[in-house]
Design a protein around this motif. Structure first.
Motif, PDB file in Angstrom:
ATOM      1  N   LEU A  86       0.832  -1.204   0.000  1.00 56.45           N
ATOM      2  CA  LEU A  86       0.000   0.000   0.000  1.00 56.45           C
ATOM      3  C   LEU A  86       0.863   1.248   0.000  1.00 56.45           C
ATOM      4  O   LEU A  86       0.612   2.189  -0.774  1.00 56.45           O
ATOM      5  N   ARG A  87       1.861   1.304   0.870  1.00 58.57           N
ATOM      6  CA  ARG A  87       2.704   2.501   0.973  1.00 58.57           C
ATOM      7  C   ARG A  87       3.554   2.686  -0.272  1.00 58.57           C
ATOM      8  O   ARG A  87       3.773   3.820  -0.718  1.00 58.57           O
ATOM      9  N   GLU A  88       4.044   1.594  -0.833  1.00 58.54           N
ATOM     10  CA  GLU A  88       4.777   1.692  -2.105  1.00 58.54           C
ATOM     11  C   GLU A  88       3.884   2.292  -3.173  1.00 58.54           C
ATOM     12  O   GLU A  88       4.290   3.194  -3.923  1.00 58.54           O
ATOM     13  N   TRP A  89       2.655   1.783  -3.265  1.00 64.51           N
ATOM     14  CA  TRP A  89       1.706   2.295  -4.260  1.00 64.51           C
ATOM     15  C   TRP A  89       1.400   3.772  -4.040  1.00 64.51           C
ATOM     16  O   TRP A  89       1.445   4.571  -4.987  1.00 64.51           O
ATOM     17  N   PHE A  90       1.119   4.165  -2.793  1.00 66.94           N
ATOM     18  CA  PHE A  90       0.741   5.552  -2.535  1.00 66.94           C
ATOM     19  C   PHE A  90       1.910   6.487  -2.828  1.00 66.94           C
ATOM     20  O   PHE A  90       1.732   7.561  -3.432  1.00 66.94           O
ATOM     21  N   ASN A  91       3.118   6.099  -2.431  1.00 64.76           N
ATOM     22  CA  ASN A  91       4.282   6.945  -2.702  1.00 64.76           C
ATOM     23  C   ASN A  91       4.530   7.093  -4.199  1.00 64.76           C
ATOM     24  O   ASN A  91       4.862   8.191  -4.680  1.00 64.76           O
ATOM     25  N   GLN A  92       4.360   6.012  -4.947  1.00 66.08           N
ATOM     26  CA  GLN A  92       4.518   6.081  -6.400  1.00 66.08           C
ATOM     27  C   GLN A  92       3.409   6.919  -7.035  1.00 66.08           C
ATOM     28  O   GLN A  92       3.645   7.652  -8.003  1.00 66.08           O
ATOM     29  N   LEU A  93       2.212   6.828  -6.487  1.00 64.15           N
ATOM     30  CA  LEU A  93       1.098   7.625  -6.992  1.00 64.15           C
ATOM     31  C   LEU A  93       1.385   9.109  -6.833  1.00 64.15           C
ATOM     32  O   LEU A  93       1.170   9.912  -7.762  1.00 64.15           O
ATOM     33  N   VAL A  94       1.884   9.501  -5.673  1.00 64.04           N
ATOM     34  CA  VAL A  94       2.247  10.904  -5.454  1.00 64.04           C
ATOM     35  C   VAL A  94       3.377  11.316  -6.399  1.00 64.04           C
ATOM     36  O   VAL A  94       3.336  12.392  -7.019  1.00 64.04           O
ATOM     37  N   LEU A  95       4.395  10.458  -6.521  1.00 67.46           N
ATOM     38  CA  LEU A  95       5.523  10.762  -7.403  1.00 67.46           C
ATOM     39  C   LEU A  95       5.056  11.000  -8.832  1.00 67.46           C
ATOM     40  O   LEU A  95       5.449  11.993  -9.476  1.00 67.46           O
ATOM     41  N   TYR A  96       4.196  10.118  -9.343  1.00 67.08           N
ATOM     42  CA  TYR A  96       3.798  10.244 -10.740  1.00 67.08           C
ATOM     43  C   TYR A  96       2.751  11.340 -10.951  1.00 67.08           C
ATOM     44  O   TYR A  96       2.636  11.868 -12.060  1.00 67.08           O
ATOM     45  N   SER A  97       2.017  11.710  -9.916  1.00 60.52           N
ATOM     46  CA  SER A  97       1.154  12.881 -10.052  1.00 60.52           C
ATOM     47  C   SER A  97       1.998  14.141 -10.227  1.00 60.52           C
ATOM     48  O   SER A  97       1.716  14.987 -11.083  1.00 60.52           O
ATOM     49  N   MET A  98       3.062  14.249  -9.433  1.00 66.61           N
ATOM     50  CA  MET A  98       3.974  15.397  -9.579  1.00 66.61           C
ATOM     51  C   MET A  98       4.670  15.358 -10.930  1.00 66.61           C
ATOM     52  O   MET A  98       4.852  16.400 -11.579  1.00 66.61           O
ATOM     53  N   THR A  99       5.062  14.155 -11.373  1.00 62.05           N
ATOM     54  CA  THR A  99       5.714  14.006 -12.678  1.00 62.05           C
ATOM     55  C   THR A  99       4.802  14.489 -13.798  1.00 62.05           C
ATOM     56  O   THR A  99       5.246  15.173 -14.731  1.00 62.05           O
ATOM     57  N   ALA A 100       3.525  14.145 -13.715  1.00 61.68           N
ATOM     58  CA  ALA A 100       2.582  14.586 -14.742  1.00 61.68           C
ATOM     59  C   ALA A 100       2.555  16.105 -14.839  1.00 61.68           C
ATOM     60  O   ALA A 100       2.622  16.680 -15.938  1.00 61.68           O
ATOM     61  N   THR A 101       2.477  16.776 -13.697  1.00 66.00           N
ATOM     62  CA  THR A 101       2.412  18.235 -13.708  1.00 66.00           C
ATOM     63  C   THR A 101       3.715  18.850 -14.194  1.00 66.00           C
ATOM     64  O   THR A 101       3.708  19.774 -15.027  1.00 66.00           O
ATOM     65  N   LEU A 102       4.841  18.362 -13.702  1.00 68.23           N
ATOM     66  CA  LEU A 102       6.134  18.928 -14.104  1.00 68.23           C
ATOM     67  C   LEU A 102       6.408  18.740 -15.592  1.00 68.23           C
ATOM     68  O   LEU A 102       7.108  19.551 -16.209  1.00 68.23           O
ATOM     69  N   SER A 103       5.838  17.697 -16.181  1.00 63.77           N
ATOM     70  CA  SER A 103       6.047  17.439 -17.604  1.00 63.77           C
ATOM     71  C   SER A 103       4.951  18.036 -18.482  1.00 63.77           C
ATOM     72  O   SER A 103       4.934  17.814 -19.697  1.00 63.77           O
ATOM     73  N   GLY A 104       4.030  18.789 -17.865  1.00 63.54           N
ATOM     74  CA  GLY A 104       2.982  19.457 -18.634  1.00 63.54           C
ATOM     75  C   GLY A 104       1.843  18.554 -19.032  1.00 63.54           C
ATOM     76  O   GLY A 104       1.129  18.844 -20.011  1.00 63.54           O
TER      77      GLY A 104
END
Length: 235
Positions: free
Chosen positions: A38-56
């Motif tokens: 669960l924690r691995e998934w949630f941390n990756q979810l946060v990481l890739y949400s930020m990645t989406a925004t930073l990459s436009g």
């Protein structure tokens, strides 16, 4: 933040801050035989949400959560079924409130604070929001989602956008979150910040970065620290 300063508006994060993501752990135990995924998934979810925004780019948070689950399944050679994806999406919308939240929000509202939320989770027409499902919606004047701005936290425009919608200055707002990355973003936009140290969360002692104005265990303690007059009580 001076001890006699009073934020007019408290802006709450939702996931993990108000509602308990640990309720999703049985899903991960069933899929992977390990609740800790669960924690691995949630941390990756946060990481890739930020990645989406930073990459436009932008993708719905629930859809991103399902995609990240598939990715972790691929990494762990575990097959993820459509039923698994549906169960996760349902679970993300129906997480229960932490036990301190209703009491704390009742006190804060009685103390005169305006209460709103800002969450990564988008609304879906005809479907109760996570706050509705958790029985917390009635405490809040507005429920803001990053979906309105199509960018994820901690983008500064989200925090200033909420202040503009409420017709207040950023300096009138305090972000309340269980995640330091959320308080850093809000404070960088001119808010004050309160960190709730939910299990698995703690302050980040990097003096080069904005530090929370208040660090508390839960919403009840936040209400106590802010106090009925708006003056924060020293620990």
């Amino acid at each position: 933040m001076a001890m006699n300063d009073r934020p007019a508006v408290l802006i709450f994060d939702v996931n993990e801050t108000l509602i308990d993501i640990e309720s999703l752990a049985p899903n991960f135990e069933r899929m992977f035989g390990d609740r800790g995924v669960l924690r691995e998934w949630f941390n990756q979810l946060v990481l890739y949400s930020m990645t989406a925004t930073l990459s436009g780019n932008y993708v719905d948070f629930f859809a991103l959560g399902q995609a990240v689950l598939r990715m972790i399944g691929g990494c762990r050679q575990t097959s993820i079924t459509e039923s698994d994806l549906e169960d996760l999406a349902y679970g993300m919308r129906t997480m229960p409130a932490h036990p301190d939240v209703a009491d704390g929000l009742t006190t804060l509202r009685a103390q005169g604070y305006r209460l709103v939320t800002l969450t990564n989770s988008p609304p879906k027409p005809g479907v109760p929001t996570p706050l509705d499902s958790a029985g917390l919606a009635q405490f809040f004047e507005r429920q803001f989602s990053v979906d309105t701005w199509r960018m994820f936290k901690p983008s500064l425009g989200l925090y200033t956008g909420v202040a503009n919608e409420l017709e207040v200055e950023p300096s009138d707002c305090m972000m309340v979150a269980a995640h330091v990355w959320d308080t850093i973003g809000a404070q960088s936009a001119g808010f004050s910040g309160a960190l709730l140290t939910r299990p698995g969360n703690a302050p980040l002692p990097a003096p080069e970065l904005p530090q929370p104005d208040i660090v508390v265990a839960d919403v009840r303690e936040l209400a106590q620290r802010l106090g009925p007059t708006g003056s924060m009580v020293t620990a």
